[in-house]
Design a protein around this motif. Structure first.
Motif, PDB file in Angstrom:
ATOM      1  N   ILE A 278     -22.077  -1.981 -43.208  1.00 35.95           N
ATOM      2  CA  ILE A 278     -23.072  -2.603 -44.086  1.00 35.95           C
ATOM      3  C   ILE A 278     -22.552  -2.790 -45.504  1.00 35.95           C
ATOM      4  O   ILE A 278     -23.287  -3.173 -46.412  1.00 35.95           O
TER       5      ILE A 278
ATOM      6  N   VAL B  64     -29.843  -1.680 -44.686  1.00 33.95           N
ATOM      7  CA  VAL B  64     -30.084  -2.322 -43.390  1.00 33.95           C
ATOM      8  C   VAL B  64     -31.294  -3.248 -43.449  1.00 33.95           C
ATOM      9  O   VAL B  64     -31.346  -4.260 -42.748  1.00 33.95           O
TER      10      VAL B  64
ATOM     11  N   ILE C  28     -27.799  -7.823 -44.692  1.00 37.63           N
ATOM     12  CA  ILE C  28     -27.406  -7.396 -43.351  1.00 37.63           C
ATOM     13  C   ILE C  28     -26.990  -8.574 -42.471  1.00 37.63           C
ATOM     14  O   ILE C  28     -26.182  -8.440 -41.561  1.00 37.63           O
TER      15      ILE C  28
ATOM     16  N   ILE D  35     -22.552  -4.462 -37.513  1.00 38.28           N
ATOM     17  CA  ILE D  35     -23.498  -3.366 -37.752  1.00 38.28           C
ATOM     18  C   ILE D  35     -24.099  -2.893 -36.435  1.00 38.28           C
ATOM     19  O   ILE D  35     -24.205  -1.696 -36.172  1.00 38.28           O
TER      20      ILE D  35
END
Length: 502
Positions: free
Chosen positions: A338, A406, A411, A418
């Motif tokens: 991330i 997140v 994201i 991820i």
């Protein structure tokens, strides 16, 4: 001349049909994965379906009938390709999300335990057959199933060893280093217990494994599901497992939190329990777990998540509905995927001597941490005068930093990586349907969650620990903080604020 004009038209129609088919296929792929994931409220899913169907119809009409010139046809094809690629990418991301949810909610029926025969690095014993006829130290009351398993496996290969039983881990280690036994049998999940003892801090560096085997034990961790997860308050045990042999292996519970969620009031209370908290163990396993014995709560994880859950329930006088196990060492992969996280260090808590992250230095204010740094920050206790208390606060910061990143728009740029990094990181007894119900609830109602925090506290001391069979540093509970934490949890469950509890 007329034939020459018709030929380009035919070619254009053929391209129109081909790209129309590709567009419809891409849209079907996206909608199929969206329906399969089952996270959108019915009205929103219907709206999305209608929008994509209308888009497809418009571009099919433009491709096959409306556009005749080469320029207009080309522009239409470019837009069609862009929509098709976007649909394919969206479908792929949704599919990855579905796979993650499936992995998270598929709790293994068995947990792995790895046991090793360990010798000094200076020993001449380098392979299994060299063990024959030599002495081996075993624990008398702890991890007996594993010891018997190793010795039985060796015996099947014609290798017999002379056993010497010891009542405690420290007694066995002392005998090993004094030369009373040539080797010892340890559970791999006990390694950090050993290196936490100052005298044996270099255990990993001055020993080696000659023989190792694994066996499986039943995972008895089950959900105590609520009737409706979007309207009924519930408790979740978050257990950060400290393992070396893989996510499915039992290991110490280095992170222990209870998340109390009240969806009606939009309140989440995080109650942290320091890993060294000295508690009465509520066992769920027969492999050396001593019912009612006093020990650090971190050691309960060696006997499985359910033992930790039952011990926390007994400590706080609450009922835990679900467990959420985190492979804490894999936090590094998530944080790196991330793009790092931000943590806010309060003045007076600057630090430049992290044991688990050499070279890491944090200053007062916002610090950006990569994966290794985040893990080191979450595991550090020796650098702080508050020790385990500050480590617990750091762990909360790291977890909230991950959640904040997140849930941010950033994201999207690295979504697939991820999802891959999280694939073998989480496991929960919450069902897939319950998780999707919560997501639907969030999308439909969009509640503004209020996150409150609480922590039990105590006094540092040296006490006998059942899992070690010897005295070690512990945090003796301040019972008033335990009562207060329990009252805060009950307050949130009843629709009140934890902040109102005195």
């Amino acid at each position: 001349m007329r034939k020459n004009k018709k030929k380009p038209n035919r070619v254009g129609k053929v391209f129109g049909v081909i790209f129309s088919i590709l567009l419809v296929a891409a849209t079907m792929y996206l909608l199929f994965n969206l329906v399969k994931l089952n996270v959108l409220p019915t009205k929103l899913l219907f709206l999305v379906t209608v929008v994509f169907v209308l888009l497809d119809l418009i571009f099919i009409l433009l491709l096959c009938f409306a556009t005749r010139g080469a320029v207009s046809k080309t522009i239409c094809i470019i837009f069609t390709i862009a929509i098709a690629l976007g649909s394919c990418m969206g479908g792929y991301y949704i599919s990855k999300t579905g796979s993650l949810l499936s992995n998270m909610t598929t709790v293994s029926s068995n947990s792995k335990t790895t046991v090793s025969v360990v010798v000094k690095k200076s020993s001449d014993m380098k392979k299994k057959n060299d063990l024959a006829g030599h002495s081996v130290g075993v624990l008398q009351n702890i991890g007996t199933v594993g010891s018997k398993k190793v010795l039985k496996d060796l015996s099947k290969s014609g290798i017999e060893m002379n056993q010497t039983p010891y009542e405690s881990m420290t007694d066995m280690l002392a005998a090993f280093y004094n030369g009373e036994v040539d080797s010892i049998i340890i559970n791999e999940s006990s390694r950090d217990q050993i290196t936490d003892i100052e005298e044996y801090a270099e255990f990993d560096n001055n020993t080696r494994v000659v023989y190792q085997t694994s066996y499986e034990v039943e995972n008895t961790d089950k959900a105590n599901a609520v009737s409706n997860i979007t309207t009924t308050p519930f408790n979740v045990l978050i257990s950060g497992s400290d393992t070396r042999g893989g996510f499915d292996e039992n290991g110490r519970s280095d992170v222990i939190m209870v998340a109390t969620v009240n969806p009606k009031t939009g309140t989440i209370l995080l109650t942290s329990i320091p890993r060294d908290f000295y508690v009465e163990t509520a066992c769920d396993a027969a492999d050396g777990c001593q019912q009612g014995a006093l020990d650090k709560i971190t050691h309960t994880g060696i006997h499985g998540t359910n033992t930790t859950k039952r011990t926390v329930e007994k400590l706080l006088g609450i009922e835990i509905n679900y467990t959420f196990k985190v492979g804490f060492d894999t936090v590094t992969d998530i944080v790196d995927a991330i793009g790092g996280i931000d943590v806010n260090v309060e003045p007076g808590y600057e630090c430049s001597n992290f044991l688990h992250a050499p070279g890491l230095s944090v200053h007062a204010g916002v610090n950006h941490l990569n994966g290794e740094q985040a893990l080191g920050y979450a595991r550090e206790r020796y650098a702080y005068s508050e020790g385990d208390r500050q480590r617990t606060k750091n762990q909360q910061q790291v977890l909230m930093g991950i959640v904040n990143k997140v849930t941010s728009p950033a994201i999207v740029t690295n979504y697939a990586s991820i999802m891959d990094s999280m694939a073998n990181t989480f496991s929960t007894t919450m069902s897939n349907d319950e998780i999707t119900s919560l997501i639907k609830y969030q999308l439909n109602k969009n509640p503004k969650w209020k996150i409150e925090q609480s922590m039990v506290d105590g006094t540092g001391d040296t006490q006998m620990c059942a899992e070690l069979g010897n005295a070690a540093y512990v945090m003796v509970p301040d019972e008033s903080t335990v009562t207060k934490a329990s009252n805060k949890i009950n307050a949130v469950m009843q629709g009140k604020s934890a902040d109102d509890v005195e």
